[in-house]
Design a protein around this motif. Sequence first.
Motif, mmCIF file in Angstrom:
data_model
loop_
_atom_site.group_PDB
_atom_site.id
_atom_site.type_symbol
_atom_site.label_atom_id
_atom_site.label_comp_id
_atom_site.label_asym_id
_atom_site.label_seq_id
_atom_site.Cartn_x
_atom_site.Cartn_y
_atom_site.Cartn_z
ATOM 1 N N VAL A 29 3.543 23.669 70.038
ATOM 2 C CA VAL A 29 3.426 24.343 68.734
ATOM 3 C C VAL A 29 2.778 23.430 67.701
ATOM 4 N N SER A 30 2.971 22.113 67.820
ATOM 5 C CA SER A 30 2.320 21.174 66.908
ATOM 6 C C SER A 30 0.816 21.147 67.128
ATOM 7 N N PHE A 31 0.393 21.241 68.378
ATOM 8 C CA PHE A 31 -1.042 21.263 68.663
ATOM 9 C C PHE A 31 -1.678 22.542 68.126
ATOM 10 N N VAL A 32 -1.003 23.667 68.288
ATOM 11 C CA VAL A 32 -1.511 24.925 67.739
ATOM 12 C C VAL A 32 -1.581 24.830 66.212
ATOM 13 N N LEU A 33 -0.580 24.217 65.585
ATOM 14 C CA LEU A 33 -0.602 24.020 64.130
ATOM 15 C C LEU A 33 -1.779 23.136 63.734
ATOM 16 N N PHE A 34 -2.070 22.109 64.525
ATOM 17 C CA PHE A 34 -3.231 21.256 64.253
ATOM 18 C C PHE A 34 -4.518 22.080 64.278
ATOM 19 N N LEU A 35 -4.701 22.879 65.306
ATOM 20 C CA LEU A 35 -5.901 23.708 65.388
ATOM 21 C C LEU A 35 -5.971 24.692 64.221
ATOM 22 N N TRP A 36 -4.823 25.268 63.880
ATOM 23 C CA TRP A 36 -4.757 26.256 62.815
ATOM 24 C C TRP A 36 -4.990 25.614 61.445
ATOM 25 N N SER A 37 -4.720 24.335 61.307
ATOM 26 C CA SER A 37 -4.842 23.670 60.003
ATOM 27 C C SER A 37 -6.288 23.559 59.526
ATOM 28 N N PHE A 38 -7.245 23.736 60.438
ATOM 29 C CA PHE A 38 -8.643 23.696 60.012
ATOM 30 C C PHE A 38 -8.996 24.891 59.132
ATOM 31 N N GLY A 39 -8.319 26.004 59.325
ATOM 32 C CA GLY A 39 -8.550 27.186 58.489
ATOM 33 C C GLY A 39 -8.260 26.907 57.026
ATOM 34 N N PRO A 40 -7.034 26.484 56.671
ATOM 35 C CA PRO A 40 -6.756 26.166 55.274
ATOM 36 C C PRO A 40 -7.606 25.006 54.731
ATOM 37 N N ALA A 41 -7.939 24.064 55.593
ATOM 38 C CA ALA A 41 -8.745 22.929 55.135
ATOM 39 C C ALA A 41 -10.151 23.372 54.750
ATOM 40 N N LEU A 42 -10.714 24.302 55.502
ATOM 41 C CA LEU A 42 -12.075 24.758 55.227
ATOM 42 C C LEU A 42 -12.123 25.860 54.167
ATOM 43 N N LYS A 43 -11.166 26.768 54.209
ATOM 44 C CA LYS A 43 -11.161 27.893 53.267
ATOM 45 C C LYS A 43 -10.441 27.573 51.961
ATOM 46 N N ARG A 44 -9.711 26.482 51.965
ATOM 47 C CA ARG A 44 -8.955 26.014 50.794
ATOM 48 C C ARG A 44 -7.913 27.020 50.311
ATOM 49 N N GLU A 45 -7.353 27.734 51.251
ATOM 50 C CA GLU A 45 -6.235 28.627 50.952
ATOM 51 C C GLU A 45 -5.341 28.733 52.183
ATOM 52 N N VAL A 46 -4.059 28.867 51.938
ATOM 53 C CA VAL A 46 -3.084 28.987 53.020
ATOM 54 C C VAL A 46 -2.734 30.455 53.167
ATOM 55 N N ARG A 47 -2.900 30.958 54.358
ATOM 56 C CA ARG A 47 -2.593 32.363 54.619
ATOM 57 C C ARG A 47 -1.214 32.483 55.258
ATOM 58 N N PHE A 48 -0.727 33.712 55.276
ATOM 59 C CA PHE A 48 0.619 34.003 55.758
ATOM 60 C C PHE A 48 0.830 33.562 57.204
ATOM 61 N N GLY A 49 -0.142 33.768 58.077
ATOM 62 C CA GLY A 49 -0.005 33.400 59.485
ATOM 63 C C GLY A 49 0.241 31.911 59.676
ATOM 64 N N PHE A 50 -0.450 31.082 58.894
ATOM 65 C CA PHE A 50 -0.240 29.634 58.979
ATOM 66 C C PHE A 50 1.178 29.277 58.564
ATOM 67 N N LEU A 51 1.668 29.909 57.509
ATOM 68 C CA LEU A 51 3.032 29.632 57.050
ATOM 69 C C LEU A 51 4.066 30.057 58.088
ATOM 70 N N VAL A 52 3.832 31.183 58.748
ATOM 71 C CA VAL A 52 4.750 31.628 59.809
ATOM 72 C C VAL A 52 4.751 30.615 60.946
ATOM 73 N N TRP A 53 3.568 30.146 61.340
ATOM 74 C CA TRP A 53 3.507 29.178 62.434
ATOM 75 C C TRP A 53 4.134 27.840 62.017
ATOM 76 N N LEU A 54 3.985 27.472 60.756
ATOM 77 C CA LEU A 54 4.629 26.261 60.256
ATOM 78 C C LEU A 54 6.146 26.383 60.345
ATOM 79 N N ARG A 55 6.687 27.541 60.012
ATOM 80 C CA ARG A 55 8.140 27.753 60.131
ATOM 81 C C ARG A 55 8.575 27.730 61.592
ATOM 82 N N LEU A 56 7.763 28.259 62.474
ATOM 83 C CA LEU A 56 8.065 28.192 63.906
ATOM 84 C C LEU A 56 8.062 26.739 64.382
ATOM 85 N N THR A 57 7.155 25.945 63.853
ATOM 86 C CA THR A 57 7.111 24.517 64.199
ATOM 87 C C THR A 57 8.371 23.814 63.692
ATOM 88 N N TRP A 58 8.810 24.170 62.491
ATOM 89 C CA TRP A 58 10.070 23.619 61.984
ATOM 90 C C TRP A 58 11.218 23.962 62.930
#
Length: 162
Positions: A29-58
């Motif tokens: 799940v940490s590796f998937v979060l790493f891959l997913w983190s490029f989205g917010p880094a490039l778009k400069r916004e955090v979307r709901f799906g990233f936050l859900v995956w972050l909570r799953l990582t927690w």
Amino acid sequence: MDILKQIHDLGLPNPFPFVSPFNTPLALVSFVLFLWSFGPALKREVRFGFLVWLRLTWAAMLIPAVTGVILAVGGLRVASATDVGGGLTRYGFKVDHHRDSEHWMYAAFCLLSLYLIEMLIKGRIVEHRVGLRLLPAVTLFLYGAAYMVGRVAVFPGNSVGQ
């Protein structure tokens, strides 16, 4: 106590468990979060799906962390630091008592990384846009620490025989 050990030792089915880059669910799940983190880094916004995956990582971190603390209070140590007979671990490697503290260190790195990700997303450490640019670096560190949590639990380190 056995159910806690089973929960804590949960791994992913893999024909090559010692060479897998995803040796634990937390590493995956940490590796998937790493891959997913490029989205917010490039778009400069955090979307709901990233936050859900972050909570799953927690959750993937806190479940083994809580069970690990309970097991440690009960006197147990990681497999690489536990002698099952003849100076060997249950995996057949030499016992390395230093691996127990390393296991705790990498678990703490995971928790600190997750907390830092939360602070970067909320813009509490640095400006929000700068924090989002740093997400891939922090999530890569998180993946590395998560991988090492599983690795030090199995393999002896350089201190064997000292």
